[in-house]
Motif scaffolding. Structure first.
Motif, PDB file in Angstrom:
ATOM      1  N   LEU A 320       0.823  -1.194   0.000  1.00  0.00           N
ATOM      2  CA  LEU A 320       0.000   0.000   0.000  1.00  0.00           C
ATOM      3  C   LEU A 320       0.867   1.257   0.000  1.00  0.00           C
ATOM      4  O   LEU A 320       0.538   2.254  -0.659  1.00  0.00           O
ATOM      5  N   ILE A 321       1.964   1.207   0.746  1.00  0.00           N
ATOM      6  CA  ILE A 321       2.882   2.341   0.776  1.00  0.00           C
ATOM      7  C   ILE A 321       3.428   2.620  -0.617  1.00  0.00           C
ATOM      8  O   ILE A 321       3.507   3.773  -1.063  1.00  0.00           O
ATOM      9  N   GLU A 322       3.817   1.564  -1.304  1.00  0.00           N
ATOM     10  CA  GLU A 322       4.332   1.729  -2.658  1.00  0.00           C
ATOM     11  C   GLU A 322       3.277   2.358  -3.562  1.00  0.00           C
ATOM     12  O   GLU A 322       3.589   3.211  -4.413  1.00  0.00           O
ATOM     13  N   ALA A 323       2.040   1.962  -3.360  1.00  0.00           N
ATOM     14  CA  ALA A 323       0.960   2.539  -4.173  1.00  0.00           C
ATOM     15  C   ALA A 323       0.806   4.025  -3.894  1.00  0.00           C
ATOM     16  O   ALA A 323       0.637   4.842  -4.821  1.00  0.00           O
ATOM     17  N   VAL A 324       0.866   4.415  -2.626  1.00  0.00           N
ATOM     18  CA  VAL A 324       0.717   5.821  -2.260  1.00  0.00           C
ATOM     19  C   VAL A 324       1.894   6.640  -2.780  1.00  0.00           C
ATOM     20  O   VAL A 324       1.725   7.745  -3.312  1.00  0.00           O
ATOM     21  N   ILE A 325       3.106   6.102  -2.617  1.00  0.00           N
ATOM     22  CA  ILE A 325       4.293   6.807  -3.104  1.00  0.00           C
ATOM     23  C   ILE A 325       4.197   7.018  -4.619  1.00  0.00           C
ATOM     24  O   ILE A 325       4.541   8.077  -5.155  1.00  0.00           O
ATOM     25  N   GLY A 326       3.702   5.996  -5.309  1.00  0.00           N
ATOM     26  CA  GLY A 326       3.529   6.131  -6.750  1.00  0.00           C
ATOM     27  C   GLY A 326       2.546   7.241  -7.103  1.00  0.00           C
ATOM     28  O   GLY A 326       2.778   8.039  -8.024  1.00  0.00           O
ATOM     29  N   LEU A 327       1.441   7.302  -6.390  1.00  0.00           N
ATOM     30  CA  LEU A 327       0.463   8.363  -6.634  1.00  0.00           C
ATOM     31  C   LEU A 327       1.039   9.736  -6.296  1.00  0.00           C
ATOM     32  O   LEU A 327       0.781  10.717  -7.008  1.00  0.00           O
ATOM     33  N   LEU A 328       1.812   9.795  -5.195  1.00  0.00           N
ATOM     34  CA  LEU A 328       2.402  11.070  -4.809  1.00  0.00           C
ATOM     35  C   LEU A 328       3.368  11.587  -5.877  1.00  0.00           C
ATOM     36  O   LEU A 328       3.445  12.791  -6.134  1.00  0.00           O
ATOM     37  N   TYR A 329       4.076  10.663  -6.479  1.00  0.00           N
ATOM     38  CA  TYR A 329       4.991  11.090  -7.539  1.00  0.00           C
ATOM     39  C   TYR A 329       4.187  11.646  -8.729  1.00  0.00           C
ATOM     40  O   TYR A 329       4.580  12.619  -9.365  1.00  0.00           O
ATOM     41  N   GLU A 330       3.049  11.021  -9.002  1.00  0.00           N
ATOM     42  CA  GLU A 330       2.189  11.518 -10.066  1.00  0.00           C
ATOM     43  C   GLU A 330       1.633  12.897  -9.717  1.00  0.00           C
ATOM     44  O   GLU A 330       1.561  13.795 -10.562  1.00  0.00           O
ATOM     45  N   VAL A 331       1.243  13.049  -8.453  1.00  0.00           N
ATOM     46  CA  VAL A 331       0.610  14.295  -8.025  1.00  0.00           C
ATOM     47  C   VAL A 331       1.626  15.428  -7.948  1.00  0.00           C
ATOM     48  O   VAL A 331       1.401  16.541  -8.455  1.00  0.00           O
ATOM     49  N   TYR A 332       2.778  15.156  -7.271  1.00  0.00           N
ATOM     50  CA  TYR A 332       3.748  16.211  -7.023  1.00  0.00           C
ATOM     51  C   TYR A 332       4.698  16.438  -8.211  1.00  0.00           C
ATOM     52  O   TYR A 332       5.050  17.571  -8.529  1.00  0.00           O
ATOM     53  N   GLY A 333       5.131  15.339  -8.832  1.00  0.00           N
ATOM     54  CA  GLY A 333       6.062  15.462  -9.941  1.00  0.00           C
ATOM     55  C   GLY A 333       7.315  16.218  -9.528  1.00  0.00           C
ATOM     56  O   GLY A 333       7.820  16.075  -8.408  1.00  0.00           O
TER      57      GLY A 333
END
Length: 1506
Positions: A320-333
């Motif tokens: 789940l952490i990996e999923a959130v980190i992936g989304l954060l990278y998409e969001v923050y860039g």
């Protein structure tokens, strides 16, 4: 309701209402309805009753076409009916109200009349007024129907107030249903409430709806409907966030995440529930949810979720952490680098548990690189956090590199973390520039632990000071823990004074009310470790007593660990304290000399740490069993595994102290393995050095070189002066073993230089104390007239102790090279550095050694004593008073070890020019050497190591020997004391092992008292009585040991009711008298013996293949074997001739007759008078007198001549000459000086042979003869087959490692015999000794009452039972059965049978340098085996089978044990010792095979029960 009963009584009347209301048939449908309603109202008002509503509603709700005016009239009349009902019936009108509500629902889609809506609203409000009452009757099915109708009408009317009220009513109904365990119905009801609430949602209604959703989610969780719970929480979070979205977006651009989360506790709670539910949900593919929000707001919510996931520390959250980190990278860039870095940093603590560490490391490196560019884009308002984030990333990059075992760890990155945080914590605005205070504390603690793991103690101290500043005044508990850690770190570096400062700070903090018992206990344990280090044992003992009284150790609870993480954590904390307690107790007990108790507690500490690690692994894995190998690199494991390593090292140190080489090696190796598994790429140099040092001392220089060479390459040694000093000391011992004296001394100098540098520039404290201030602590003031040495300060106590040890080693080197003045100066310096009892004993030993060697050098320059070093010396040698018997001369004799006043005499080296001709001065020096050791001997015997005890004892024995030789013994008491000191330091390792202590136990006070407050008086009478007089009549014990310089043998003979006789025999004394005599040193003999055994083992192992091969191979094999046999025979003959010479009678059992011995003594004195000028008389005015006073030779000296045997049977000319020179030396050293070259030695020999021949001619059969000899062989001489020396061949001989072991066996088995009906055998367990099986099986099968295992391997349990449940055991197999039973199993036996191990090398002991030898015989002796026959080296099966068969036959085993012959015992039987002696000659190779079998223990006779 109350009216219902009334209505039931007039139910028949209700029918008449219907009939009358339906009479006007000519009216329209709606007019009929109106008429019906009007009539109903009239009846109700007059009769106060309601109609039958079941009939009423169908008539009112007629359906069909509707005329507006008619419908409105009907609605108005219905409203009038409602009002009348409310007026007349009050609360009893609720049924009509809900009935009318049904009417509204029926027509709500068929009209838009305002009148209808107005009346509908009134009816709805009327129903809502009754809602509270009907909810109380929740079990009535109509309740939910009524609520549903209300909800439908409220939605139709778009009445928010009524709708919310109905929604709340639904919610309350759900609560009632939940309480009555109708949970599914309750959930459905709450869902309806939520759905209805959403119909009328407004901003002011958000909180209420969110709470309802939260309660609904909780219900779903309880019912394990995790998917529904997750959906519900997502809905709640979405509503809650929408309300504060704008505020969140603003704060996200300037504030830390912790600041934001603290402002919105409700969202934090919902997100925490959402994460927890999602983790438990099998279908979490939609995690995390996406909100239709702007980037800043969505990003902060995702970070928030990430923070909660990280805090949960569950394995299931990683994906789940990996999923959130992936989304954060998409969001923050790339637009939000600080926020993305903050997110990455938050998950790095879990990176250690991540299977994709390489990717995490790459991400962390990218983050650091991005931060270092300082282009923060949209995160300019968060730039102040960049340094903290960089330091955090750098820390975890180092940890990941460590875990990935990268070949070249980047220490620069780790140092960067240390530097950054050190600078940050100095700033006053710290809280404004760090991401989160709690995260900073966690990271600093992690960094401190990691630096401890790497051995970077100085850097760790820097970080601990940072931590101390942060928590000071904020958290008393953390402040206490930080000070304790600082104290331990400084103590580890030897700065004991600085450690004391932080312990004092800790004491002040611990007095607060918020301190737990565990925190105070950890402080006490740190204080005890400090007190032990500085030698304040009494205070440490008081602290232990306090812990024992105040701290609970719930052992039963610790053993029952549940699977819940919180239970595991709590139990792990208790276990951690328990492990630390027992480790600390072991340290204290060790210093008190309670070695067995210390060992027990150290093992208990290992047990506790292992359990702690298991508990932590379960907490991490979440499983009941951990099937994979434990990963010690996990941060949670670090402290526990470091504790486990220290406990292993502590056990190893105790075993080392006891002289147990195998156990020491095992635990040191385990410590190194654990350290290597823990530290990975970082070099565990401390344990490499410790193991290398051990191998140097145990004689394995190859392994020592390998380990020490690896440790030298460790860069971390530069930072830790204690480890560097340890390395230098270990290298000095390696060079000492390699006989590289110059390199040895260089290492001493380098070690001392390292310590002096450490004292000159100690680690700076938090107070930034100046160097001058720190050095001022070193000033030692001494009273001008004080006679005692100044007591050293505690500032550098540990360093000074080590320095004192190094200085003592330096002095020994200087003494050996006769650098007297420098050696004396070094010893004076070392005496000031430590007053710890053990150090005091070793200091006295070093000073005594200096005195002894100095006195020896003075004697060598004297013309009379110049030959003393190469002369045999005995105790006793001369008779002190005429007519005094030597028998029992030690009776009522004691020696005090009380300290004398005036320790320091004038400088010895100043006497160099004056003492060469002054024997009195030498005698004083030797007296001082003796007294120095005796002052602390009794303390040393308790607290010093086995090797130190042996060294001290042997040294004291040498001093007494030299004093005896030069006639400086004013007190006869010291003469027999030499034997005491030489003997009782042997065999100290023959002790049973101990198990772990009771987990909840504390040492009792009497343990300390009994082990430390001991007598300071040596009772020699007790030694004679307890160790000598118990030896059976006609037995003798002969001790043989080699002094440390390998140049002198010490041979002592013990017989009951006689004082011991001791000899020092220089091995090359013949060379000193005859330059043409070839030297035969101990190293020569040892090298030859090892070569013979090596080749013998090699040829014996090849025998099976060779003897089945070609004839030429057989002949070559036999030639080599016979050659080895002859070499061994010649070696033994050479040992006897060169080493024993005329003194070989010390080992023999020749017949003695005291009357004839007295006559021989008188005749010998006459021979001296005849040949010695000093015995001739001169005339004076007063008459005739001797030239010099006559020295009276002790009668024991004359026994040496008798022991040579009858000269008529053997040529003993050279042996007699050896003894005659011995007598002449005694006379010369005591004042009768004769020129040896002027004596007619040949004639003296002839004269002595004549009186010796006369002695043997007069002997009769009844005279005393020694029937058995027990050889007490020390660790250096055990490998030789002394039993086959020419003088001992054919005699009954056994061997043991010490007088103590002989005493133990005699106490348990004296007078006992072996019951031959209690026997067992193991025959050919490997199935390849077919000839042996064929030879013995039929005979063994005939033994009455015996059990056996033939042609199969015994289990360990079977072997153990055979040894413990029988009185005699025969083993016919390879080796000593080590492949079938572990040594620990043998040593743990309470009773062990007399055992015959007839395999190859079954009786071999392995030399181990300073340690006691180890091997199978030692295991059996520790188990209490009274008789063990085994082979010293490999033998061929045919010869050893012949030997065994003959030995058993001569011993009478076959006759006594066999069913057929046990009643017809042959008269010609022998003791086992005699049987072995005779059986040796039946071997083809009488030495190579015949000398291999030896007897450990004592000879026991056989007996049957007939």
């Amino acid at each position: 309701m109350a009216v219902e009963s009334e209505l039931r009584t007039v139910q028949v009347q209700a029918v008449s209402f219907t009939e009358k209301a339906a009479q006007p048939y000519g009216l329209s449908i709606f007019n009929r309805a109106v008429h019906f309603v009007t009539y109903t109202r009239t009846v109700m008002e007059s009769r106060k009753i309601l109609p039958n509503l079941d009939d009423f509603l169908p008539r009112v709700m007629l359906g069909g076409p509707m005329v507006q005016s008619d419908f409105e009239r009907l609605v108005v009349d219905i409203d009038l009916l409602r009002r009348a009902a409310s007026r007349v019936l009050g609360e009893n009108s609720q049924d009509l109200a809900f009935a009318l509500l049904s009417f509204i629902l029926h027509y709500k889609t068929q009209t838009s009349s305002p009148v209808f809506k107005k009346v509908a609203t009134r009816i709805l409000e009327n129903c809502i007024a009754f809602a509270k009452c009907i909810v109380q009757n929740i079990d009535d099915p109509s309740v939910m129907k009524h609520l549903h109708n209300c909800a439908e009408v409220s939605i139709f009317l778009e009445d928010a107030k009524c709708g919310i009220y109905i929604a709340n009513t639904y919610y309350n109904c759900g609560i009632s249903l939940w309480r009555t365990s109708r949970k599914a119905d309750a959930v459905s009801t709450w869902r309806t409430s939520v759905d209805l609430h959403r119909q009328f949602l407004s901003s002011e209604q958000f909180p209420t709806l969110v709470k309802k959703l939260e309660r609904l989610a909780i219900a779903h969780v309880e019912l394990k409907n995790f998917t529904e719970a997750s959906t519900t929480l997502t809905e709640a979070i979405s509503i809650a966030v929408q309300e504060v979205a704008d505020d969140l977006a603003v704060k996200a651009s300037v504030a830390s995440l912790s600041t934001i989360t603290s402002k919105f506790p409700e969202i934090d709670r919902l997100l925490a529930m959402y994460v927890n539910v999602t983790v438990r949900c099998s279908d979490n593919c939609k995690f995390p949810f996406r909100l239709d929000l702007e980037v800043a707001c969505e990003g902060i919510i995702l970070e928030w979720i990430l923070r909660i996931l990280v805090a949960s520390r569950k394995v299931a959250t990683h994906q789940l952490i990996e999923a959130v980190i992936g989304l954060l990278y998409e969001v923050y860039g790339d637009d939000y680098p600080i926020r993305y870095a903050r997110a990455v940093v938050s998950v790095l603590p879990l990176a250690a548990e991540n299977n994709n560490k390489e990717q995490v490391l790459k991400t962390a490196n990218n983050v650091v690189k991005r931060l270092q560019e300082r282009d923060y884009q949209e995160d300019t308002g968060l730039a102040k956090y960049a340094e903290d984030l960089t330091a955090s990333c750098s820390l975890y990059i180092s940890i990941l590199e460590y875990q990935l075992q990268l070949p070249i760890p980047n220490s620069v990155i780790l140092n960067n973390s240390v530097k950054l945080w050190q600078e940050l914590t100095e700033r006053p605005d710290l809280d404004d520039i760090i991401v989160d205070r709690d995260i900073l504390l966690s990271n600093l603690q992690m960094l401190s632990d990691f630096l401890d793991l790497r051995g970077n103690v100085r850097s760790q101290i820097v970080i601990l000071h940072c931590l101390q500043k942060i928590v000071d005044g904020a958290s008393a508990q953390l402040y206490l823990q930080c000070n304790i850690a600082l104290a331990k770190a400084y103590l580890g570096l030897g700065y004991s004074g600085r450690a004391a400062e932080y312990l004092k700070l800790s004491q002040k903090v611990s007095k607060g009310t918020d301190m737990s018992a565990d925190d105070v206990t950890m402080l006490y344990l740190a204080e005890i470790e400090y007190l032990v280090t500085v030698g304040n044992l009494e205070r440490a003992r008081e602290k232990i007593a306090i812990i024992g009284k105040n701290h609970e150790l719930p052992e039963d609870k610790l053993a029952e660990v549940g699977s819940e993480p919180e239970k595991i954590t709590k139990s792990a904390s208790k276990t951690d304290i328990l492990a630390a307690m027992h480790y600390t107790m072991s340290l204290l007990l060790m210093e008190y000399g309670c070695h067995r108790e210390a060992l027990s507690y150290a093992k208990s500490s290992i047990k506790a740490y292992n359990r702690l690690i298991f508990q932590k692994s379960r907490s991490f894995s979440g499983k009941e069993r951990v099937s994979v190998e434990l990963d010690y690199s996990l941060p949670d494991m670090w402290s526990s595994v470091l504790g486990l390593v220290r406990s292993h090292a502590q056990v190893a140190m105790i075993y080392d102290h006891q002289g147990l080489v195998r156990e020491t090696e095992f635990y040191l190796t385990e410590a190194l393995k654990l350290s290597q598994s823990l530290r990975r790429h970082t070099s565990p140099s401390y344990y490499q050095i410790a193991l290398g040092d051990f191998y140097s001392r145990s004689g394995n220089l190859t392994k020592a070189k390998e380990l020490l060479s690896a440790a030298i390459r460790d860069d971390a040694l530069v930072e830790n002066h204690m480890h560097k000093t340890q390395l230098e000391t270990a290298l000095s011992k390696y060079y000492q073993g390699s006989s590289a004296e110059e390199q040895e001394y260089e290492r001493y100098a380098e070690a001392e230089s390292t310590l002096l540098a450490a004292i000159a520039s100690p680690q700076k404290s938090s107070k930034s104390e100046s160097l001058e201030d720190m050095l001022s602590h070193l000033t030692i003031t001494t009273a001008k007239k004080s006679k005692s040495k100044a007591k050293p300060r505690d500032e550098f106590f540990s360093i000074n102790r080590i320095r004192a040890t190094i200085l003592r080693l330096k002095s020994r080197y200087l003494v050996c090279h006769e650098e007297w003045q420098e050696a004396e100066s070094v010893l004076q310096d070392s005496s000031l550095l430590s007053t710890v009892p053990r150090d005091r004993a070793l200091q006295n030993m070093a000073e005594s050694h200096f005195h002894f060697i100095f006195a020896t050098s003075l004697l060598q320059s004297d013309p009379v004593f110049t030959v003393l070093q190469d002369s045999a010396i005995s105790i006793p040698n001369v008779s002190k008073s005429p007519g005094k018997s030597t028998k029992d001369s030690s009776s009522s004799t004691t020696i005090s070890g009380a300290q004398t006043r005036g320790r320091k005499n004038k400088s010895l080296t100043s006497a160099l020019s004056t003492t060469k001709k002054d024997l009195t001065e030498v005698q004083k020096i030797l007296g001082r050497a003796r007294q120095l050791v005796l002052e602390t001997y009794f303390v040393a015997s308790k607290i010093c190591s086995a090797y130190e005890k042996q060294t001290i004892s042997n040294h004291l024995g040498q001093v007494l020997l030299l004093q005896s030789a030069i006639g400086s013994m004013k007190d006869d008491a010291y003469c027999p004391a030499a034997n005491y000191f030489f003997e009782l330091s042997k065999g100290l390792s023959l002790v049973k092992d101990v198990s772990a202590a009771d987990q909840a136990s504390f040492p009792e006070d009497d343990i300390f008292d009994s082990n430390f407050s001991h007598s300071k008086v040596l009772d020699l009478n007790a030694f004679q009585k307890e160790f000598v007089d118990i030896i059976p009549h006609h037995w003798a014990a002969v001790s043989i040991c080699l002094l440390e310089d390998s140049e002198d043998l010490i041979v002592s003979r013990f017989q009951a009711n006689e004082s011991p006789f001791l000899l020092r025999l220089p091995l090359n004394r013949h060379c000193s008298r005859d330059a043409d005599e070839d030297s035969f040193s101990f190293s020569d003999a040892l090298s030859e013996m090892q070569n013979i055994i090596s080749k013998s083992n090699e040829t014996a192992q090849a025998s099976r293949n060779i003897l089945n091969g070609a004839k030429a191979q057989k002949q070559q094999w036999w030639t080599e074997r016979r050659s080895l046999d002859m070499r061994l025979k010649e070696l033994l003959a050479n040992m006897e001739y060169s080493w024993l010479g005329g003194f070989k009678g010390m080992l023999s059992g020749n017949i003695r007759n005291r009357d004839l011995l007295s006559k021989f003594s008188s005749s010998f004195i006459l021979i001296l008078k005849k040949h010695l000028p000093t015995r001739r008389t001169v005339r004076t005015r007063q008459g005739t007198r001797l030239k010099t006073p006559e020295v009276k030779i002790d009668p024991r000296v004359f026994e040496l001549f008798i022991s040579l045997g009858d000269p008529a049977e053997t040529d003993n000319t050279e042996m007699l000459e050896d003894l005659i020179y011995f007598v002449l030396d005694i006379l010369q050293f005591h004042g009768e000086c004769n020129a040896y070259d002027e004596l007619d030695m040949d004639q003296i020999v002839v004269d002595v042979q004549e009186i010796l021949r006369s002695y043997y001619e007069s002997l009769e059969d009844g005279d005393d003869k020694v029937e058995h000899i027990v050889l007490i062989l020390d660790k250096t001489v055990h490998m030789f087959p002394w039993e086959s020396l020419p003088c001992l061949r054919g005699q009954s001989i056994s061997r043991l490692p010490s007088l103590s072991s002989l005493r133990s066996i005699l106490q348990n088995y004296r007078g006992q015999k072996i019951d031959v009906e209690k026997g067992a055998y193991i025959l050919n367990p490997s199935t390849d000794l077919v000839n042996t099986q064929n030879l013995f099986q039929s005979q063994l099968d005939s033994f009455d009452g015996w059990s056996g295992i033939v042609a199969r391997s015994p289990s360990e349990g079977e072997f153990r039972s055979i040894l413990s449940q029988n009185e005699i055991v025969l083993y016919f197999g390879h080796g000593g059965g080590e492949q079938y039973i572990r040594p620990s199993q043998i040593k743990s036996l309470d009773k062990c049978a007399a055992t015959f191990l007839l395999g190859c090398s079954s009786g071999a002991l392995h030399s181990s340098g300073n340690f006691e030898p180890w091997g199978t015989p030692m295991n059996y002796l520790i188990a209490g085996c009274p008789l063990l026959v085994a082979n010293l080296w490999d033998v061929t099966d045919k010869d050893i089978d012949k030997f065994s068969h003959e030995m058993f036959r001569l011993w009478g085993l076959y006759d006594l044990a066999s069913k057929e012959t046990k009643k017809k015992v042959s008269a010609e039987t022998y003791t086992i010792g005699d049987a072995m002696a005779k059986a040796r000659d039946i071997c083809n190779l009488k030495y190579l095979n015949g000398a291999a079998p030896v007897l450990y223990g004592i000879p026991l006779d056989l007996v049957n029960r007939i």
